[in-house]
Design an enzyme around this catalytic site. Structure first.
Site, mmCIF file in Angstrom:
data_model
loop_
_atom_site.group_PDB
_atom_site.id
_atom_site.type_symbol
_atom_site.label_atom_id
_atom_site.label_comp_id
_atom_site.label_asym_id
_atom_site.label_seq_id
_atom_site.Cartn_x
_atom_site.Cartn_y
_atom_site.Cartn_z
ATOM 1 N N CYS A 143 0.837 -1.203 0.000
ATOM 2 C CA CYS A 143 0.000 0.000 0.000
ATOM 3 C C CYS A 143 0.871 1.251 0.000
ATOM 4 C CB CYS A 143 -0.920 -0.008 1.217
ATOM 5 S SG CYS A 143 -2.058 1.387 1.293
ATOM 6 N N TRP A 183 2.388 1.560 -3.407
ATOM 7 C CA TRP A 183 1.382 1.972 -4.386
ATOM 8 C C TRP A 183 1.273 3.492 -4.419
ATOM 9 C CZ3 TRP A 183 -3.087 4.849 -4.268
ATOM 10 C CH2 TRP A 183 -3.930 4.748 -5.374
ATOM 11 N N HIS A 184 1.419 4.122 -3.270
ATOM 12 C CA HIS A 184 1.268 5.574 -3.211
ATOM 13 C C HIS A 184 2.464 6.312 -3.784
ATOM 14 C CE1 HIS A 184 -2.099 4.739 -0.470
ATOM 15 N NE2 HIS A 184 -2.508 5.954 -0.788
ATOM 16 N N GLY A 185 3.616 5.687 -3.818
ATOM 17 C CA GLY A 185 4.753 6.392 -4.383
ATOM 18 C C GLY A 185 6.046 5.620 -4.247
ATOM 19 N N PHE A 210 -0.267 9.690 -8.113
ATOM 20 C CA PHE A 210 -0.230 8.267 -7.837
ATOM 21 C C PHE A 210 -0.776 7.448 -9.002
ATOM 22 C CE2 PHE A 210 -1.069 9.974 -3.364
ATOM 23 C CZ PHE A 210 0.266 10.230 -3.174
#
Length: 486
Positions: free
Chosen positions: A320, A323-325, A486
């Site tokens: 997670c 996934w954001h960066g 994102f």
């Protein structure tokens, strides 16, 4: 193209709505697909091929999984689909990050690293449309949805402009019927306009105002960052990211309703949570449920003992964060939340429950705020300096902050309004009939007049919010949504 720009609001959206409602009905999907591709190409003309490649390969993978049936071949096809999607996402989003990490590791052991100098431009929204397309193939494999044989309908599902850039992540099963045929009503359209306007107001009136405070704090040099400014900045950032992202989701849901689509809710007052576990049931719901259904449960969920459950949670939140960066700060943010979910599952929740709701709520808000430091800071070093300022280990006087913030009552009023609106206060207000049942019973005429008056008041409120948001929009500089990156 941004929702919060005059080009979208006064040109693109009115033209698409007019063509949609006054054009030929059987061409509506084609119109929305063409509009969506134009919408995306407006900001990413050179990289639209990446999204089209994603649509094409997942369409073919869906057909392949369907034709392979339930045997081992279908397992290999879905595995290839997942790998292909992750490779596409990984190249554009994580290639530079991982090669840099390998270079640093190799350097510590005196080894030669990669001589990588090519800058990879990340397509806007690739994380969102990749997860959507991948979930479609997996659901076909699981037998949860029927395969889509019409490539244009699948392309519309992936590329539909309201949720293309920053979500919410829409499951194919939620819109499969509406891709085939959908019904638009005057009430649904009006509700869509209202929802879009509320989202626009969240973005323009609250999120952008809070961004001024947050950017000031996070741009301040560590030796000049006071404890007061640090706390003010992190609270402002918490409000900024919530009203920015939930505002975008509101606009996406509202736009969907205008065209006859029903998207699921993406936020449910996350700052009202009484634990980090509860926070993730309320924050970015489409992402958290995606990871639950396609990562956590396939890994075994909580069915294989506590140790395996804790490991699964850590893996999910590591992913997670990534996934954001592509940065160590996002990795740390994900692991930070994963660690607190593990601690809560291990027994902290039971302990907190004995303390009462106020203590639980204060704990959840505090931990979330600490997590936002990692999310907002550019590096782990910058985050560590910010933490030092938060807890009084700064050389700057505790109450020292820019006079522009101190003297601007609008910032303080907006922050107060943001805090109140982030809580479910309006949902707890009693209705007129519950407040004054005797009045309604004795005066039937008032009961007949009240609904139209309420409708008129709502319309006026929406109009005023639209005017105020538009005024700020026309005067503001470029300020994209946070989740666009994102």
């Amino acid at each position: 193209m941004l929702f919060s720009t005059p080009v979208f609001l006064f040109l693109f959206l009115p033209i698409v709505l007019l063509l949609y409602y006054f054009g030929i009905k059987r061409f509506r999907n084609g119109l929305l697909l063409a509009a969506s591709l134009f919408f995306y190409a407006w900001g990413e003309p050179a990289l639209i091929w990446v999204m089209l490649l994603s649509v094409t390969m997942n369409y073919l993978f869906g057909l392949g999984v369907h034709r392979a049936g339930k045997g081992r071949l279908a397992h290999w096809v879905v595995g290839l689909a997942v790998a292909s999607n992750l490779l596409l996402l990984g190249y554009f989003k994580y290639c530079g990050f991982f090669l840099s990490a390998v270079d640093q590791l190799a350097g510590r052991f005196g080894m030669a690293g990669f001589s990588w100098s090519h800058d990879v431009v990340m397509p806007i929204g690739i994380s969102f449309y990749t997860f959507q397309a991948m979930s479609y193939v997996i659901d076909v494999y699981r037998g949860e949805v029927a395969v889509q044989r019409n490539p244009l309908r699948l392309a519309l599902y992936v590329a539909f402009f309201p949720q293309l850039i920053a979500g919410p992540i829409v499951r194919y099963s939620d819109v499969a019927q509406e891709l085939e045929s959908r019904r638009t009503t005057r009430e649904g359209f009006a509700e869509g306009v209202k929802r879009f306007t509320f989202g626009l107001a969240k973005k323009m009136l609250i999120a952008n105002t809070m961004a001024v405070v947050a950017d000031t704090g996070f741009a301040t040099a560590p030796e000049q960052l006071s404890t007061g400014l640090a706390w003010l900045s992190i609270v402002a950032y918490a409000l900024q990211i919530y009203f920015d992202f939930s505002g975008y989701s509101d606009m996406a849901i509202g736009l969907g309703k205008m065209f006859g689509f029903r998207f699921l809710e993406n936020f449910n007052y996350p700052y009202y949570a009484n634990s980090i576990t509860d926070f993730w049931r309320r924050w970015h719901i489409s992402l958290s449920t995606w990871f639950r259904d396609y990562v956590y449960i396939p890994l075994g969920g909580n069915r294989r003992g506590n140790v395996r459950t804790y490991l699964n949670l850590l893996i999910v939140f590591l992913l997670c964060g990534l996934w954001h960066g592509a940065s160590w700060a996002f990795v740390a943010w994900g692991l930070f939340h994963g660690a607190f979910l593990i601690v809560e599952r291990a027994g902290l929740t039971k302990l907190l429950d004995r303390c009462g709701r106020p203590i639980c709520h204060a704990y959840a808000v505090f931990i979330v705020l600490m997590g936002w430091v990692l999310f907002r800071a550019e590096t782990l070093t910058a985050a560590s300096h910010f933490y030092c300022a938060l807890f009084g280990f700064s050389s700057a006087p505790a109450g020292d902050w820019p006079a522009a913030l101190t003297l601007d009552p609008g910032l303080w009023l907006t922050m107060a309004a943001g805090i109140l609106l982030s809580l479910p206060l309006t949902t707890r207000l009693p209705s007129l009939s519950s407040l004054c049942p005797a009045v309604v019973e004795r005066r039937p005429l008032w009961g007949a007049i009240y609904p139209p008056l309420l409708g008129a008041a709502n319309a006026v409120a929406v109009m005023l919010l639209l005017v105020a948001s538009t005024s700020v929009m026309l005067a503001a500089t470029y300020n994209p949504f946070i989740y666009f990156r994102f």
